[in-house]
Scaffold this motif. Structure first.
Motif, PDB file in Angstrom:
ATOM      1  N   ILE A 166       0.836  -1.207   0.000  1.00  0.00           N
ATOM      2  CA  ILE A 166       0.000   0.000   0.000  1.00  0.00           C
ATOM      3  C   ILE A 166       0.870   1.256   0.000  1.00  0.00           C
ATOM      4  O   ILE A 166       0.576   2.238  -0.682  1.00  0.00           O
ATOM      5  N   ILE A 169       2.232   1.714  -3.437  1.00  0.00           N
ATOM      6  CA  ILE A 169       1.167   2.200  -4.336  1.00  0.00           C
ATOM      7  C   ILE A 169       1.000   3.706  -4.133  1.00  0.00           C
ATOM      8  O   ILE A 169       0.892   4.468  -5.104  1.00  0.00           O
ATOM      9  N   TYR A 170       0.997   4.111  -2.875  1.00  0.00           N
ATOM     10  CA  TYR A 170       0.811   5.538  -2.591  1.00  0.00           C
ATOM     11  C   TYR A 170       1.956   6.368  -3.182  1.00  0.00           C
ATOM     12  O   TYR A 170       1.728   7.389  -3.828  1.00  0.00           O
ATOM     13  N   ALA A 173       2.476   5.143  -7.360  1.00  0.00           N
ATOM     14  CA  ALA A 173       1.307   5.252  -8.250  1.00  0.00           C
ATOM     15  C   ALA A 173       0.541   6.548  -8.022  1.00  0.00           C
ATOM     16  O   ALA A 173       0.267   7.278  -8.975  1.00  0.00           O
ATOM     17  N   VAL A 174       0.233   6.837  -6.757  1.00  0.00           N
ATOM     18  CA  VAL A 174      -0.609   8.010  -6.489  1.00  0.00           C
ATOM     19  C   VAL A 174       0.215   9.301  -6.545  1.00  0.00           C
ATOM     20  O   VAL A 174      -0.143  10.240  -7.256  1.00  0.00           O
ATOM     21  N   THR A 181      -2.024   1.344 -10.134  1.00  0.00           N
ATOM     22  CA  THR A 181      -2.213   0.820  -8.769  1.00  0.00           C
ATOM     23  C   THR A 181      -2.410  -0.687  -8.756  1.00  0.00           C
ATOM     24  O   THR A 181      -2.198  -1.326  -7.726  1.00  0.00           O
ATOM     25  N   ALA A 184      -3.357  -6.040 -14.553  1.00  0.00           N
ATOM     26  CA  ALA A 184      -2.306  -6.692 -15.324  1.00  0.00           C
ATOM     27  C   ALA A 184      -2.097  -6.095 -16.702  1.00  0.00           C
ATOM     28  O   ALA A 184      -1.136  -6.434 -17.387  1.00  0.00           O
ATOM     29  N   LYS A 185      -3.019  -5.220 -17.120  1.00  0.00           N
ATOM     30  CA  LYS A 185      -2.821  -4.562 -18.419  1.00  0.00           C
ATOM     31  C   LYS A 185      -3.732  -3.343 -18.484  1.00  0.00           C
ATOM     32  O   LYS A 185      -4.695  -3.233 -17.711  1.00  0.00           O
ATOM     33  N   THR A 186      -3.449  -2.454 -19.410  1.00  0.00           N
ATOM     34  CA  THR A 186      -4.251  -1.237 -19.558  1.00  0.00           C
ATOM     35  C   THR A 186      -5.684  -1.617 -19.938  1.00  0.00           C
ATOM     36  O   THR A 186      -5.879  -2.361 -20.913  1.00  0.00           O
ATOM     37  N   PRO A 187      -6.656  -1.128 -19.156  1.00  0.00           N
ATOM     38  CA  PRO A 187      -8.043  -1.490 -19.453  1.00  0.00           C
ATOM     39  C   PRO A 187      -8.427  -1.140 -20.885  1.00  0.00           C
ATOM     40  O   PRO A 187      -8.208  -0.025 -21.346  1.00  0.00           O
ATOM     41  N   ARG A 200       2.363  -5.108 -20.161  1.00  0.00           N
ATOM     42  CA  ARG A 200       2.291  -6.083 -19.063  1.00  0.00           C
ATOM     43  C   ARG A 200       3.399  -5.818 -18.047  1.00  0.00           C
ATOM     44  O   ARG A 200       3.183  -5.878 -16.839  1.00  0.00           O
ATOM     45  N   THR A 284      -3.423  -7.365  -3.264  1.00  0.00           N
ATOM     46  CA  THR A 284      -3.222  -5.914  -3.240  1.00  0.00           C
ATOM     47  C   THR A 284      -3.197  -5.339  -4.648  1.00  0.00           C
ATOM     48  O   THR A 284      -3.738  -4.266  -4.892  1.00  0.00           O
ATOM     49  N   SER A 286      -4.464  -6.837  -7.355  1.00  0.00           N
ATOM     50  CA  SER A 286      -5.527  -7.437  -8.185  1.00  0.00           C
ATOM     51  C   SER A 286      -4.967  -8.299  -9.307  1.00  0.00           C
ATOM     52  O   SER A 286      -5.351  -8.167 -10.472  1.00  0.00           O
ATOM     53  N   LEU A 287      -4.044  -9.163  -8.964  1.00  0.00           N
ATOM     54  CA  LEU A 287      -3.440 -10.052  -9.964  1.00  0.00           C
ATOM     55  C   LEU A 287      -4.059 -11.445  -9.838  1.00  0.00           C
ATOM     56  O   LEU A 287      -4.327 -11.915  -8.723  1.00  0.00           O
TER      57      LEU A 287
END
Lengths: 339, 651
Positions: A166, A169-170, A173-174, A181, A184-187, A200, A284, A286-287
């Motif tokens: 976490i 990530i902060y 990522a943030v 965050t 596994a890949k760009t939506p 990836r 954490t 989402s993998l």
């Protein structure tokens, strides 16, 4: 050597079956009814008599009314199932997942691939950092830099992984916006080839960073301890007395001899690549990995899936231990396996 | 002058019409994309729950891709005929009380691949899933008990289903028996419209090439037949069926969106508008071109929203997360809005009303008075919660139509005095030695009971001078790692009022599966016979109501049903049982006035008997980006339905 190998394989098979029996018994001691798990959602849509009939029919179909040892024998493939055929683990039937509603074998591929990729990358990077770092610390033992590295690496070891996850990530990522965050890949991306690979890797970077950070302390200390032990040996003193260069002393004489205990750890890590799915990291970030699959199966009381994964881990671990023992002969010529 | 004004009027009218036409064109073309976060990982089972229940994400994807139904539920959870699919429909009842729905569908319906949709496509699903082949594949369906001929069709003795009729290429009918083959009475049933809810499936895609539905008009009903002479068996259909059920792309469906891809590795589902979609029950078609659904971890969801990883996340209930997102909006980090709605359900603690002191109505009411539920809801939901006083949610049409009845319910406000009065009324007026209880002593109260009343609670009871004294003690089964349990300990079990009133609540921590076993009183594998013995008389759980409010059998007094885990409250009240049954099985389909009357009486009776004490009902918050408008979720209206009404207005 052949005799030794044969003996170890026989042991391996015995241990595998003992572990399988123990695992089966333990999971079946947990107070849960797979038939009830499947039938409970239908309670509202069926009249009680029909629900009851189907529930008991399902229990019979799953063989739940039979003694535990009979169910174990069927699951393993030693005894015929309720349909009168041998259809267990030994015949390649890993079971049926009641939560995913599919054969277990169909569920393992993708998560295992994801976990292996993540573990492999992080293990290689960790080893690439920790081995030189451990050697450096051993050579500069008890100096300020050594102490600093020890403290820094132990932070990752001491703090809970989810907290580091976490925190990273902060920060990354943030605040900095360098990495996503999670996921596994760009939506919605439709990348192919190199772009897909890079995308990836971009998504795997942060979880890898966390895994590397949490793994620094262990191997650094193992290498440092092995090297310090070797550096205090008489033959190292002799080498130095001969006037050999320090680099030659460290990398040619000391490192090769320190490799024996280190190789065991490395082999353990490599086994971990295949067996270890990091539950915390995978959740954490989402993998979709094996750790996540495992905990999901436990939460859903999906024990055929849990048992299949456990037995796979057991098998890989047993083979890994055998390979580790055999690898000693490669690393250390003094080790001979004759019996 | 007149001519000028006419010309000006004409020009203005043309301009207005042009503007309207342009606006219309703009709004009818779907555009843009949204990324939706979901905490549930998709399993990839895209059937309408024929293998048991779908998980939430699977159900949403099915809703988004495969919703060509004759009957749908609307924003209030009420079932209505889908006017985009159904041209006309008729409900008839024969002299035996059996009901037949005859439905004519529209003629211009097509699947996403362009194949036409006819009545065959609506009958095929039922004909397959109710058949022996369907049973062998493992479809968990129930209709074979209520559709004429269903019993023999299910076992494979017959290959036609008289209860389903193909009347012409666009008309079909379904008949429901008043008395099913299992001997149960199925009609009248308030929700009998659900029996007419059928959806279109592409036969080639689901069962393989050459399959058709036929009806020889000989009274034997509709049946599935194959051009290549294949029989309807599992062997001949399973590969196609399973491939269609678990396909990861290119599915042949007729919903608002097409499944472009399901990337299991990345837990990512991509959907794009189906240009052939006919619209939902209001004729609504989607306005957003592309939807991506991604798995999101609960711990990091706020960060993911902050960094733009996802744009829509449904149903925030956690106050910390809601406040964090409000902060992000205030700071301008994200350009988003919230839509809010009440949860159709609540967290509660319930009693086993046949065990120990919980068997007395006054005792249960007294315990309710010992907890400040408003404060509890406020603390747990951090201001984003409400309190209900019975088995209802604020979104129900019935709740809205019952303002007077709801207002008349006992709210069981926090009051130690009221609790003490009720405890005395229940007979808890003794000390453990049989002497008279002194109010305010802080000791545990006791009541003189018969041996029958003390059954299974003997270990807590005292015997003094031949009298059996039962303590005002609840034996609470509480799951581990549960914040509700922690708050209940603080505010109720260890509450000052509880001690003052002379009540004890004893917490017993256990895993959730174990708690469920005790709740259902299940004797598993013959190993844990203890589960079948009533042990705990208080449980804390949560419930969510489905759109069809059907409480039948929930309060049954039938001993056979009880043995199978029905009526987990063990509240054996003839009136509550009757009301819960008659509310649905005593009312004709669509007779809302009678249904409402039963519903009000049921809620009132429940509120009085209090088998469960509702604790909190969340006010859910859904975050969505300001790049879309007209987005509104509700209690029975999730993102998969609300997204159809959203329009993309650009960045």
């Amino acid at each position: 050597m052949k005799k030794y190998l044969l003996k170890r394989i026989v042991y391996l098979i015995i241990v595998f079956f003992v572990v399988s029996l123990m695992m089966y018994m333990i999971y079946n001691l947990i107070p849960s009814d797979p038939a009830l798990v499947q039938m409970e959602p239908l309670r509202k849509s069926l009249k009680p008599e029909e629900w009851t009939r189907q529930y008991h029919e399902l229990r019979a179909k799953l063989g739940l009314n039979d003694p535990l040892i009979v169910r174990y024998a069927r699951w393993m493939g030693f005894a015929k199932d309720v349909n009168g055929s041998f259809n267990g683990l030994l015949q390649g039937n890993f079971g049926y997942s009641i939560s995913y509603k599919r054969n277990v074998i169909d569920l393992l591929g993708v998560p295992m691939q994801n976990s292996i990729i993540l573990n492999l990358i992080s293990t290689i990077i960790t080893l690439a950092i920790t081995i030189p770092l451990g050697i450096y610390c051993a050579v500069h033992a008890r100096k300020a830099m050594d102490s600093g590295i020890q403290v820094f690496t132990v932070i990752g070891y001491s703090l809970p992984t989810f907290l580091i996850g976490i925190l990273f990530i902060y920060i990354f990522a943030v605040l900095l916006g360098w990495f996503p965050t999670g996921g596994a890949k760009t939506p919605g991306s439709t990348y192919t080839g190199v772009m897909e690979f890079l995308d990836r890797m971009h998504y795997l970077a942060l979880p890898t960073l966390v895994l590397v950070f949490t793994g620094l302390a262990g191997m650094t200390r193992t290498v440092r301890a092995a090297m310090m032990d070797t550096l205090s040996q008489d033959y190292i003193r002799t080498a130095r007395a001969k006037g050999l260069k320090e680099k030659v002393v460290i990398y040619s004489h000391a490192w090769r001899n320190a490799l024996l205990p280190v190789s065991t750890s490395i082999m353990g890590w490599m086994i971990g690549v295949f067996t270890g799915g990091s539950l915390v990291i995978e959740n954490t970030f989402s993998l979709n990995g094996t750790g996540r699959l495992y905990i999901s199966a436990l939460n859903n009381t999906d024990y055929e899936l849990v048992l299949a994964m456990q037995m796979f881990y057991t098998l890989v671990s047993l083979i890994g231990v055998l390979l580790t023992d055999l690898s000693y002969t490669l690393v250390d010529p003094r080790v001979r396996i004759d019996k | 002058m007149k001519l000028h004004s006419r010309i000006i009027s004409f020009v203005l009218a043309v301009l207005m019409l042009s503007a309207l036409a342009l606006t219309g064109c703009g709004s009818s073309k779907p555009a843009g994309q949204v990324v939706i976060g979901n905490s549930t990982e998709a399993n990839g089972d895209w059937t309408h729950a024929v293998f048991g229940s779908n998980n939430a994400t699977d159900a949403d994807v099915v809703q988004l891709t495969d919703d060509c139904f004759t009957v749908q539920s609307n924003q209030h959870g009420d079932y209505v005929f889908n006017k985009s699919v159904v041209d006309k429909h008729e409900r008839t009842e024969d002299e035996e009380g059996n009901v037949t729905y005859t439905i004519t569908i529209k003629k211009d319906l097509v699947f996403n691949n362009g194949d036409p949709i006819t009545a065959e496509n609506f009958l095929a699903w039922s004909l397959f899933t109710l058949s022996k082949a369907g049973a062998d594949i493992g479809t968990a369906v129930t209709g074979y008990n209520v559709i004429p001929g269903g019993n023999t069709y299910r076992t494979g003795e017959t290959n036609t289903l008289p209860g389903l009729r193909l009347l012409d290429p666009y008309t079909f009918s379904v008949t429901i028996l008043k008395t099913g083959y299992d001997g149960n009475t199925y009609l009248p049933y308030y929700f009998d419209i659900t029996y007419a809810s059928m959806h279109a499936v592409n036969l080639d895609y689901w069962f393989g090439p050459g399959w058709h539905v036929k009806d020889d008009n000989d009274g034997n009903g509709a049946y599935l037949v194959n051009d290549n002479g294949l029989e309807l068996t599992m062997e001949n259909t399973a590969d196609y069926f399973n491939a269609a059920a678990f396909a990861t792309s290119d599915r042949v469906t007729a919903g608002p969106y097409n499944l472009v891809s399901f990337d299991k590795s990345a837990n990512q589902i991509t959907l794009e508008v189906n240009p052939n979609y006919c619209g939902n029950f209001e004729g609504q078609k989607p306005g957003i071109q592309k939807i991506i659904i991604v798995k999101t971890d609960d711990e990091t969801v706020v960060d993911t929203i902050a960094t733009g990883g996802i744009q829509i996340y449904s149903g925030f209930g956690d106050g910390d997360q809601i406040n964090a997102i409000y902060d992000l909006m205030d700071k301008g980090t994200i350009d988003s809005s919230f839509c809010t709605y009440d949860r159709a359900g609540y967290g509660y603690f319930g009693f086993s009303c046949d065990l120990g002191p919980a068997q007395y109505k006054e005792f249960r009411q007294a315990v309710a008075h010992l907890l400040d539920r408003n404060e509890f809801a406020n603390t747990y939901c951090q201001g984003y919660g409400t309190v209900v006083h019975g088995p209802y949610g604020s979104a129900f049409t019935m709740t809205k139509d019952s303002k007077k009845e709801i207002a008349a319910l006992d709210t069981y406000d926090y009051s130690v005095e009221d609790a003490v009065a009720l405890l005395k009324q229940a007979g808890f007026v003794y000390n453990e030695d049989g002497s008279d209880y002194v109010d305010g002593s802080g000791k545990l109260r006791y009541k003189k009971v018969t041996a029958a009343e003390a059954t299974n609670y003997e270990s807590f009871c005292k015997t003094v001078g031949g009298d059996t004294l039962m303590p005002a003690l609840l034996n609470w089964a509480s799951s581990t790692d549960n914040p509700i349990s922690d708050l209940l300990v603080t505010m109720l079990a260890n509450g000052e009022g509880t001690k003052q009133a002379g009540v004890e609540i004893r917490q017993n921590l256990m895993s959730f599966p174990e708690l469920i076993n005790y709740l259902y009183r299940q004797d598993l594998y013959g190993l844990g016979g203890d589960y079948a013995v009533p042990t705990y008389n208080m449980f804390n759980l949560a419930t969510n109501f489905p759109a069809a409010y059907d409480m039948a059998f929930e309060f049954t007094t039938n001993e056979e049903y009880l043995a199978e885990g029905y009526n987990t409250t063990h509240c054996y009240d003839e009136e509550l049982d009757r009301l819960s049954m008659d509310m649905v099985y005593g009312v004709d389909g669509g007779d809302y006035a009678t249904y409402l009357d039963y519903w009000q009486k049921f809620v009132t009776r429940y509120n009085e008997l209090l088998p469960q004490v509702p604790l909190y009902s969340n006010v859910y918050h859904t975050v969505y980006p300001n790049t879309i408008k007209n987005y509104q979720e509700d209690s029975f209206w999730g993102y998969s339905q609300a997204i159809l009404y959203a329009k993309y207005i650009g960045d």
